[in-house]
Scaffold this motif. Sequence first.
Motif, PDB file in Angstrom:
ATOM      1  N   ASP A 111      12.666  -1.620   1.965  1.00 38.18           N
ATOM      2  CA  ASP A 111      12.681  -1.833   3.421  1.00 38.18           C
ATOM      3  C   ASP A 111      12.551  -3.312   3.760  1.00 38.18           C
ATOM      4  O   ASP A 111      13.282  -3.834   4.612  1.00 38.18           O
ATOM      5  N   GLN A 112      11.624  -3.978   3.083  1.00 38.77           N
ATOM      6  CA  GLN A 112      11.462  -5.407   3.331  1.00 38.77           C
ATOM      7  C   GLN A 112      12.714  -6.164   2.916  1.00 38.77           C
ATOM      8  O   GLN A 112      13.145  -7.106   3.590  1.00 38.77           O
ATOM      9  N   LEU A 117      17.490  -9.481   4.106  1.00 35.31           N
ATOM     10  CA  LEU A 117      18.933  -9.669   4.027  1.00 35.31           C
ATOM     11  C   LEU A 117      19.536  -9.831   5.416  1.00 35.31           C
ATOM     12  O   LEU A 117      20.439 -10.661   5.623  1.00 35.31           O
ATOM     13  N   ALA A 118      19.051  -9.047   6.374  1.00 34.18           N
ATOM     14  CA  ALA A 118      19.543  -9.163   7.747  1.00 34.18           C
ATOM     15  C   ALA A 118      19.190 -10.525   8.328  1.00 34.18           C
ATOM     16  O   ALA A 118      20.011 -11.148   9.027  1.00 34.18           O
ATOM     17  N   SER A 144      28.632  -8.529  -5.402  1.00 36.22           N
ATOM     18  CA  SER A 144      27.902  -8.673  -6.662  1.00 36.22           C
ATOM     19  C   SER A 144      26.774  -9.685  -6.523  1.00 36.22           C
ATOM     20  O   SER A 144      25.645  -9.445  -6.976  1.00 36.22           O
ATOM     21  N   PHE A 145      27.061 -10.799  -5.878  1.00 39.87           N
ATOM     22  CA  PHE A 145      26.044 -11.822  -5.647  1.00 39.87           C
ATOM     23  C   PHE A 145      24.903 -11.275  -4.799  1.00 39.87           C
ATOM     24  O   PHE A 145      23.726 -11.479  -5.115  1.00 39.87           O
ATOM     25  N   MET A 146      25.235 -10.585  -3.719  1.00 38.65           N
ATOM     26  CA  MET A 146      24.207 -10.098  -2.809  1.00 38.65           C
ATOM     27  C   MET A 146      23.327  -9.044  -3.468  1.00 38.65           C
ATOM     28  O   MET A 146      22.127  -8.969  -3.195  1.00 38.65           O
ATOM     29  N   GLN A 147      23.905  -8.201  -4.337  1.00 38.67           N
ATOM     30  CA  GLN A 147      23.094  -7.222  -5.055  1.00 38.67           C
ATOM     31  C   GLN A 147      22.097  -7.901  -5.978  1.00 38.67           C
ATOM     32  O   GLN A 147      20.937  -7.481  -6.090  1.00 38.67           O
TER      33      GLN A 147
END
Length: 324
Positions: A111-112, A117-118, A144-147
Motif C-alpha cells: 500500500d505504501q 509510486l503515485a 521493467s524498471f518500475m517493477q
Amino acid sequence: MLCSVNRTPISDLTDGQQVEQSFRASDKQLRVNRQGGKYIILKLTDRTGTVSGMLWNADEIIFDSFDRGDYVHCVGRTQIHNGALQMIVTAVERMDPSEVDVADFERFDADQSQRLLARLSELLGDLHNVHLRRLGQAFLCDDSFMQKLELGAAAVSIHHAYPGGLLRHTVDMMELCALVGPRYPQLDTELLMFGAFLHDLGKLEELSGEGESTYTDRGQLVGHIVIGIQMLGDKIRELGSAGEPFPSDLRLQLEHLVVSHHGQLEFGSPKLPVTLEAVTLHHIDNLDAKIESFTNIIESDISADGNWTNYNPSIGRKLWNKRD
C-alpha cells in the motif's frame, strides 16, 4: 505445522533469551580467528528487524548447508554486544519455505509502495522543463524498471535497507529538494529534483532484488554510480531514437549530479561536487540517510540507561534516546 507458531519477532527479543525458531539468513560470512578456528557471522531478519548471529566452531559444511536468503531454524541465546542485541547461535539448519509463514518475513508494504509510486509520477509529471519531464516519462513508462524500483532496497545495511527502501529514499529526497530549492534562487530546483531521482537508480542493478539485498556481480565489479550513468545514457538514447533529442549541456549537469553525490572521493564519488545543485544534492542525500540510519541505531539499541543508547563505534558516539 508452520514454525511461526510461538515465534518471537526480532523486535521483541530480549537479553539472555533462549531462542529456537525460524529466521531468514539475509547474509553470512565464514571467518577465521587468530587461532585458526572458523566461525560464521549471520545476519538474521524477519519483518520486524535484524539481529546479528555468531556461530562459533563452524566449518565449510555448515556454511554451505544454506544460502543467503534462505529460511533457517536457529538455536541459540541472545546477549547484548556494543549496545545491540546479538544471538550466539549453537545450531542452524536450512528450512523449506513451506515450513514458515512468509508473512512473518515480508517487509514490503504494498500500500505504501503504491502511494509512493503515485507521488513519484506526480513529481516528475509536474516538471516545467520539457526535457526533464520527457526523460522522467521515459523512466515511468518502462514497466521493467518500475517493477524493480517498487521492490528495490537502497542499501544492504545502514539506511533504507529493505524492499521498497530505494523508492522511499528517492521520493523523500525529491520532496526535500522541492522544499529547499526555492529558498535559494541561484539553484535550479527542477534539475536538483531530477538529480535526486537519478542519484541511486544504479542500485537496482547493484543489489539483488530477490529476498534480502546482497551485492550482484555487476554491483561488485562496476558499482551503482557507473551503472546509474549507463541507465541515464540508455534512456537519453531512447528519446533520441523517438525524435526527441536531449540537450548535451543538460545531460552533463545530470551526469555530474550522479557521479558526485557521495560528496567525497574517499566515499566513492569519482568527482567532487562542483555545481551548486550537486553540493545541495549531496547534503540532502546525507541528511536523509543519516536520519534513517541513526533512527535505526536508536530503535535497535538495548541500553541500561533509558536516556542514551550505548556507545556505537560505527558513529563514534552515544545517541539521545529519551522518548517523551
